[in-house]
Design a protein around this motif. Structure first.
Motif, PDB file in Angstrom:
ATOM      1  N   LYS A  81       0.814  -1.200   0.000  1.00 52.17           N
ATOM      2  CA  LYS A  81       0.000   0.000   0.000  1.00 52.17           C
ATOM      3  C   LYS A  81       0.857   1.265   0.000  1.00 52.17           C
ATOM      4  N   ASP A 100      -0.245   5.356   0.210  1.00 50.40           N
ATOM      5  CA  ASP A 100      -1.313   6.357   0.230  1.00 50.40           C
ATOM      6  C   ASP A 100      -0.722   7.738  -0.012  1.00 50.40           C
ATOM      7  N   VAL A 101      -1.373   8.481  -0.875  1.00 49.33           N
ATOM      8  CA  VAL A 101      -0.954   9.854  -1.143  1.00 49.33           C
ATOM      9  C   VAL A 101      -2.178  10.742  -0.962  1.00 49.33           C
ATOM     10  N   THR A 102      -2.083  11.667  -0.009  1.00 45.56           N
ATOM     11  CA  THR A 102      -3.192  12.575   0.275  1.00 45.56           C
ATOM     12  C   THR A 102      -2.795  13.985  -0.132  1.00 45.56           C
ATOM     13  N   VAL A 103      -3.650  14.617  -0.910  1.00 49.36           N
ATOM     14  CA  VAL A 103      -3.346  15.962  -1.421  1.00 49.36           C
ATOM     15  C   VAL A 103      -4.341  16.960  -0.843  1.00 49.36           C
ATOM     16  N   GLU A 104      -3.801  18.056  -0.288  1.00 53.86           N
ATOM     17  CA  GLU A 104      -4.647  19.142   0.230  1.00 53.86           C
ATOM     18  C   GLU A 104      -4.248  20.425  -0.467  1.00 53.86           C
ATOM     19  N   LYS A 121      -0.313  20.751  -0.052  1.00 53.81           N
ATOM     20  CA  LYS A 121       0.358  19.860   0.905  1.00 53.81           C
ATOM     21  C   LYS A 121       0.044  18.427   0.524  1.00 53.81           C
ATOM     22  N   VAL A 122       1.096  17.642   0.444  1.00 52.78           N
ATOM     23  CA  VAL A 122       0.948  16.247   0.055  1.00 52.78           C
ATOM     24  C   VAL A 122       1.500  15.377   1.180  1.00 52.78           C
ATOM     25  N   ALA A 123       0.724  14.426   1.650  1.00 58.30           N
ATOM     26  CA  ALA A 123       1.194  13.476   2.667  1.00 58.30           C
ATOM     27  C   ALA A 123       1.347  12.105   2.021  1.00 58.30           C
ATOM     28  N   GLU A 141       2.279   8.073   2.575  1.00 56.62           N
ATOM     29  CA  GLU A 141       2.327   7.027   3.612  1.00 56.62           C
ATOM     30  C   GLU A 141       2.613   5.680   2.961  1.00 56.62           C
ATOM     31  N   ALA A 182       0.129  10.706  -8.683  1.00 52.13           N
ATOM     32  CA  ALA A 182      -0.512  11.668  -7.783  1.00 52.13           C
ATOM     33  C   ALA A 182       0.136  13.049  -7.879  1.00 52.13           C
TER      34      ALA A 182
END
Lengths: 165, 111
Positions: free
Chosen positions: B2, B4-8, B16-18, B20, B34
């Motif tokens: 896995k 995970d890429v979170t984009v705000e 901001k990109v997180a 994981e 992403a």
């Protein structure tokens, strides 16, 4: 308890891991786990383990991408803990592939110094990392493929699983 | 495995990109997919949080280099922050720790 120093490691299966796989990108996770196991057995620190696993992953990635062109291909992998003539513990990682013979020129970058963003290619950087981490990087071109050996010499006093305190 | 890429995005061109998970030859295409849409002139700053990344290989670095190139071409800012020691060690080994804009700790706390 295992005492590596008193074992005939060449004959013993202790300190050895080997397997054969069909080379595809997702197999890197399996390989990575096995390298972590052997590094832990040898007593490497977390940082050293990360580095060694990185170098092995990079070699695998090069075989997958450049050897087999991201198509499935047969790869044999073996790792072992070896005590050298100076009594130093070494980690040996051997790959055997059946891909076309690799142009070894691209591997001769052990003296690479500073990279710029424009210079970076995944293959080139991976090879630079392998050379910066491993003490020995060897390639033998065979009639039907390639044989690769990476050797990491452990710091003196590295205590592994079963070593004497 | 896995990743995970979170984009705000805040609407003012700051992204901001997180990230994981492990970034390697298998998962880095997901990171690239992403990030690539973010490399546009409307964005001014892209900050990548790597606290959730215990391992990265050269394919991950190559993906992040595209962010560097975007920053240089667009005049934007591309920052990596909150790196784990193992990933920071990778940038040091690759002699890229001075090439990338790497912030200490959490960029939201004043990096």
């Amino acid at each position: 308890m295992v005492e590596f120093e008193t074992l005939d490691l060449e004959q013993s299966q202790v300190g050895k891991l080997k397997f054969e796989l069909i080379c595809q990108r997702d197999c890197v996770h399996v390989l990575h786990s096995m390298v972590e196991v052997i590094a832990l057995r040898a007593g490497l620190t977390d940082m050293e383990t990360n580095r060694v696993a990185l170098a092995v992953d990079e070699l695998f990635a090069n075989i997958a991408d450049h050897g087999y062109g991201d198509t499935p291909g047969r790869v044999q992998f073996e790792s072992k803990i070896h005590i050298n003539d100076d009594g130093m513990k070494e980690l040996h990682f051997m790959f055997r592939d059946y891909a076309s013979i690799v142009d070894i020129q691209g591997w001769d970058c052990g003296n690479a110094t500073q990279c710029s963003a424009a210079d970076i290619t995944p293959g080139g950087l991976g090879i630079q990392l392998i050379h910066s981490i491993m003490d020995v990087v060897e390639h033998v071109a065979l009639d039907d493929g390639n044989q690769w050996t990476l050797i990491y010499i452990c710091k003196q006093g590295t205590k592994g699983v079963g070593d004497e305190a | 495995m896995k990743l995970d890429v979170t984009v705000e995005t805040n609407g003012a061109g700051v992204v901001k990109v997180a990230v994981e998970g492990t970034v390697n030859i298998h998962t880095s295409p997901r990171l690239r997919d992403a990030l690539k849409p973010l490399f546009v002139n409307q964005n001014k700053e892209i900050h990548i949080r790597l606290s959730g990344v215990p391992f990265m290989d050269s394919s991950g670095i190559a993906t992040l280099v595209e962010g560097l190139q975007w920053a240089r071409q667009s005049g934007g800012r591309f920052t990596l922050y909150d790196l784990q020691d193992t990933v920071r060690d990778l940038f040091s080994l690759a002699k890229l720790d001075s090439v990338f804009d790497i912030a200490e700790g959490n960029i939201e706390e004043g990096a």
